[in-house]
Design a protein around this motif. Structure first.
Motif, PDB file in Angstrom:
ATOM      1  N   GLY A  69       0.876  -1.185   0.000  1.00 56.53           N
ATOM      2  CA  GLY A  69       0.166  -0.110   0.215  1.00 56.53           C
ATOM      3  C   GLY A  69       0.798   1.541  -0.308  1.00 56.53           C
ATOM      4  O   GLY A  69       1.886   0.934   0.222  1.00 56.53           O
ATOM      5  N   ILE A 104       0.669   4.946   1.652  1.00 57.52           N
ATOM      6  CA  ILE A 104      -0.892   5.779   1.693  1.00 57.52           C
ATOM      7  C   ILE A 104      -0.172   7.604   2.034  1.00 57.52           C
ATOM      8  O   ILE A 104       1.013   8.204   2.492  1.00 57.52           O
ATOM      9  CB  ILE A 104      -0.757   5.815   3.807  1.00 57.52           C
ATOM     10  CG1 ILE A 104      -0.930   4.515   3.751  1.00 57.52           C
ATOM     11  CG2 ILE A 104      -1.429   6.406   4.344  1.00 57.52           C
ATOM     12  CD1 ILE A 104      -0.797   4.029   4.752  1.00 57.52           C
ATOM     13  N   VAL A 146      -1.835  -0.511  -3.975  1.00 57.70           N
ATOM     14  CA  VAL A 146      -2.144  -0.196  -3.076  1.00 57.70           C
ATOM     15  C   VAL A 146      -2.637   1.061  -2.944  1.00 57.70           C
ATOM     16  O   VAL A 146      -1.815   1.774  -1.977  1.00 57.70           O
ATOM     17  CB  VAL A 146      -3.117  -1.350  -2.068  1.00 57.70           C
ATOM     18  CG1 VAL A 146      -5.051  -0.473  -1.399  1.00 57.70           C
ATOM     19  CG2 VAL A 146      -3.160  -2.555  -2.451  1.00 57.70           C
ATOM     20  N   ILE A 186      -3.635   4.999  -1.289  1.00 52.38           N
ATOM     21  CA  ILE A 186      -4.440   5.113   0.019  1.00 52.38           C
ATOM     22  C   ILE A 186      -4.245   6.485   0.115  1.00 52.38           C
ATOM     23  O   ILE A 186      -3.807   6.995   0.326  1.00 52.38           O
ATOM     24  CB  ILE A 186      -4.345   3.881   1.120  1.00 52.38           C
ATOM     25  CG1 ILE A 186      -4.292   2.287   0.578  1.00 52.38           C
ATOM     26  CG2 ILE A 186      -4.906   5.026   2.089  1.00 52.38           C
ATOM     27  CD1 ILE A 186      -3.081   1.584   1.922  1.00 52.38           C
ATOM     28  N   ASP A 187      -5.802   7.033   0.050  1.00 56.11           N
ATOM     29  CA  ASP A 187      -5.331   8.495   0.396  1.00 56.11           C
ATOM     30  C   ASP A 187      -6.945   9.293   0.736  1.00 56.11           C
ATOM     31  O   ASP A 187      -7.544   8.588  -0.001  1.00 56.11           O
ATOM     32  CB  ASP A 187      -5.284   9.057  -0.912  1.00 56.11           C
ATOM     33  CG  ASP A 187      -4.273  11.544  -0.932  1.00 56.11           C
ATOM     34  OD1 ASP A 187      -5.453  11.691  -0.130  1.00 56.11           O
ATOM     35  OD2 ASP A 187      -3.650  11.639  -0.294  1.00 56.11           O
ATOM     36  N   ILE A 200      -6.870  10.328  -5.902  1.00 58.08           N
ATOM     37  CA  ILE A 200      -6.835   8.774  -6.107  1.00 58.08           C
ATOM     38  C   ILE A 200      -8.101   8.939  -7.815  1.00 58.08           C
ATOM     39  O   ILE A 200      -6.842   7.638  -8.007  1.00 58.08           O
ATOM     40  CB  ILE A 200      -8.173   8.312  -5.733  1.00 58.08           C
ATOM     41  CG1 ILE A 200      -8.089   8.112  -3.907  1.00 58.08           C
ATOM     42  CG2 ILE A 200      -8.425   6.711  -5.226  1.00 58.08           C
ATOM     43  CD1 ILE A 200      -6.502   6.810  -3.591  1.00 58.08           C
ATOM     44  N   CYS A 233      -7.585   1.259  -5.571  1.00 56.47           N
ATOM     45  CA  CYS A 233      -7.611   2.287  -5.047  1.00 56.47           C
ATOM     46  C   CYS A 233      -8.750   2.514  -4.090  1.00 56.47           C
ATOM     47  O   CYS A 233      -9.341   2.617  -4.701  1.00 56.47           O
ATOM     48  CB  CYS A 233      -7.371   3.737  -6.005  1.00 56.47           C
ATOM     49  SG  CYS A 233      -6.255   3.429  -7.480  1.00 56.47           S
ATOM     50  N   VAL A 234      -8.404   3.470  -2.507  1.00 56.44           N
ATOM     51  CA  VAL A 234      -8.629   3.520  -2.225  1.00 56.44           C
ATOM     52  C   VAL A 234      -8.991   4.879  -1.496  1.00 56.44           C
ATOM     53  O   VAL A 234      -8.130   5.148  -0.675  1.00 56.44           O
ATOM     54  CB  VAL A 234      -9.162   2.204  -0.897  1.00 56.44           C
ATOM     55  CG1 VAL A 234      -9.398   1.297  -1.921  1.00 56.44           C
ATOM     56  CG2 VAL A 234      -7.511   2.308  -0.136  1.00 56.44           C
ATOM     57  N   THR A 235     -10.152   4.907  -0.665  1.00 54.43           N
ATOM     58  CA  THR A 235     -10.122   6.421   0.944  1.00 54.43           C
ATOM     59  C   THR A 235      -9.853   6.102   1.750  1.00 54.43           C
ATOM     60  O   THR A 235      -9.489   7.459   2.700  1.00 54.43           O
ATOM     61  CB  THR A 235     -11.022   7.250   0.242  1.00 54.43           C
ATOM     62  OG1 THR A 235     -11.784   6.596   0.721  1.00 54.43           O
ATOM     63  CG2 THR A 235     -11.237   7.594  -1.372  1.00 54.43           C
ATOM     64  N   SER A 236      -9.454   4.941   2.462  1.00 58.68           N
ATOM     65  CA  SER A 236      -9.137   4.728   4.120  1.00 58.68           C
ATOM     66  C   SER A 236      -7.812   3.771   4.331  1.00 58.68           C
ATOM     67  O   SER A 236      -8.350   2.862   3.289  1.00 58.68           O
ATOM     68  CB  SER A 236     -10.296   4.379   3.878  1.00 58.68           C
ATOM     69  OG  SER A 236     -10.584   4.379   5.853  1.00 58.68           O
ATOM     70  N   LEU A 237      -7.381   4.173   4.922  1.00 55.60           N
ATOM     71  CA  LEU A 237      -6.561   2.185   5.496  1.00 55.60           C
ATOM     72  C   LEU A 237      -7.267   1.318   6.121  1.00 55.60           C
ATOM     73  O   LEU A 237      -7.120   0.244   6.054  1.00 55.60           O
ATOM     74  CB  LEU A 237      -5.424   3.037   6.357  1.00 55.60           C
ATOM     75  CG  LEU A 237      -4.617   1.770   7.469  1.00 55.60           C
ATOM     76  CD1 LEU A 237      -3.716   0.755   5.707  1.00 55.60           C
ATOM     77  CD2 LEU A 237      -3.607   2.668   8.047  1.00 55.60           C
ATOM     78  N   GLU A 271     -10.006  -0.334   5.186  1.00 56.49           N
ATOM     79  CA  GLU A 271     -10.618  -0.450   4.060  1.00 56.49           C
ATOM     80  C   GLU A 271      -9.554  -1.754   3.753  1.00 56.49           C
ATOM     81  O   GLU A 271     -10.048  -2.995   3.487  1.00 56.49           O
ATOM     82  CB  GLU A 271     -11.108  -0.011   2.694  1.00 56.49           C
ATOM     83  CG  GLU A 271     -12.249   1.140   2.850  1.00 56.49           C
ATOM     84  CD  GLU A 271     -11.961   2.121   1.593  1.00 56.49           C
ATOM     85  OE1 GLU A 271     -12.436   1.203   0.698  1.00 56.49           O
ATOM     86  OE2 GLU A 271     -12.346   2.858   2.023  1.00 56.49           O
TER      87      GLU A 271
END
Length: 338
Positions: free
Chosen positions: A4, A6, A29, A31-32, A38, A50-54, A56
């Motif tokens: 990931g 971050i 991954v 993460i932001d 993102i 691509c996600v907005t939360s660790l 997840e």
């Protein structure tokens, strides 16, 4: 392994690019919390998640690179290490030596990799300069002088020392193979911000009888990235702003003091050599070393101890700027910089 990233701002996005090209990384991954960072990555790297939360993905990833603002480094790294993840933290590793020591101990206790993003310690020119110093090609090192200047970029949470000086501190520690025994610093704010935008640091390497001077600034008309090493036999200048010949070796020096103690002394003027140094992308070396270390269990080239050594100098500089006094440090063992 699944890695990931971050924080996907300027440096985080670069880590996503590099990791996407490494054969040992099966999934990147990104993460932001800011979706505007993102979305471009989602389009550029369709194989990345691509996600907005660790939250997840913390159970999904094996390792993570932290490229968020400095004050968030320690809490994020601690959470990841406690979850059994390998961690690489961008510079500075933490905002205090207490936090840095905690992370080093946590990684060691859990058998995890903790690396620090000192990009210049993976730079081919800096490695060549270190090898020259180690091999005695410059003679006894008298002092190192560095300048890292530019017009901007002002940071919202740290002063110019914490933003720029980690590069030069890590370079000097690596080249000299030592850590400072004393730090003094001066800084000032000129643009109405609460943080110093110009600063000067003096580092004393008492164990080897050398000193270093660091000048950092967000308020200079010219972009300067220069390291000068002055030895008893030769001098070297590493200018990172040059396209070619970034390292130049000057066969110049002083031929000892006159017998009667007067000046002028005798000077030696020789040639200038610019060695050919095969270049690689330092950030790619950073990420490759981190991933390979995490997989194999070997200690990374730039580990948590080296990150701690830099944070110790930054914290001492902050104390010196606040008190006007020189701050004494306990030098690290040779094993730290081996």
């Amino acid at each position: 392994m699944k890695v990931g990233v971050i924080g996907c701002g300027y440096w985080g996005a670069k880590h996503v690019r590099v990791l996407s090209s490494l054969p040992d990384v099966s999934l990147v991954v990104a993460i932001d919390a800011q979706s505007e960072r993102i979305e471009p990555l989602r389009r550029m790297y369709p194989s990345a998640l691509c996600v907005t939360s660790l939250d997840e993905v913390i159970d999904l990833i094996d390792a993570a690179i932290i490229a968020t603002p400095p004050r968030s480094h320690a809490p994020l790294a601690k959470r990841l290490l406690q979850a059994g993840k390998h961690v690489m933290v961008e510079k500075p590793m933490t905002a205090s030596t207490a936090e840095a020591r905690e992370l080093v101990a946590l990684a060691d206790d859990n058998g995890l990799t903790l690396a620090t993003g000192h990009t210049f310690e993976h730079n081919a020119v800096v490695k060549h300069l270190r090898d020259m110093v180690t091999g005695g090609e410059l003679g006894k090192i008298y002092y190192i002088d560095t300048a890292r200047l530019n017009l901007g970029l002002y940071q919202p949470d740290v002063n110019v020392v914490w933003d720029l000086a980690p590069h030069d501190i890590s370079i000097i520690n690596m080249v000299l193979g030592s850590t400072p025994t004393a730090v003094s610093a001066w800084g000032a704010s000129h643009a109405g911000t609460p943080f110093e935008d110009v600063a000067y640091l003096r580092l004393e390497y008492g164990n080897i009888g050398a000193t270093a001077n660091i000048h950092v600034s967000w308020l200079d008309p010219s972009k300067v990235r220069r390291v000068t090493v002055v030895g008893s036999q030769r001098m070297a200048v590493y200018d990172d702003m040059l396209d070619e010949g970034r390292l130049r070796i000057y066969d110049k020096g002083v031929q000892g003091a006159p017998l009667d103690g007067t000046v002028p002394m005798s000077y030696r003027y020789g040639g200038i050599v610019s060695p050919h140094i095969p270049m690689t992308e330092p950030l790619a070396e950073v990420d490759r070393d981190f991933v390979e270390s995490a997989i194999s269990g070997r200690r990374p080239a730039v580990d948590g101890q080296r990150g701690l050594a830099v944070v110790e100098v930054l914290e001492a500089a902050a104390e010196s700027m606040a008190t006007g006094r020189t701050v004494q440090l306990t030098p690290a063992t040779d094993a730290v910089l081996a």
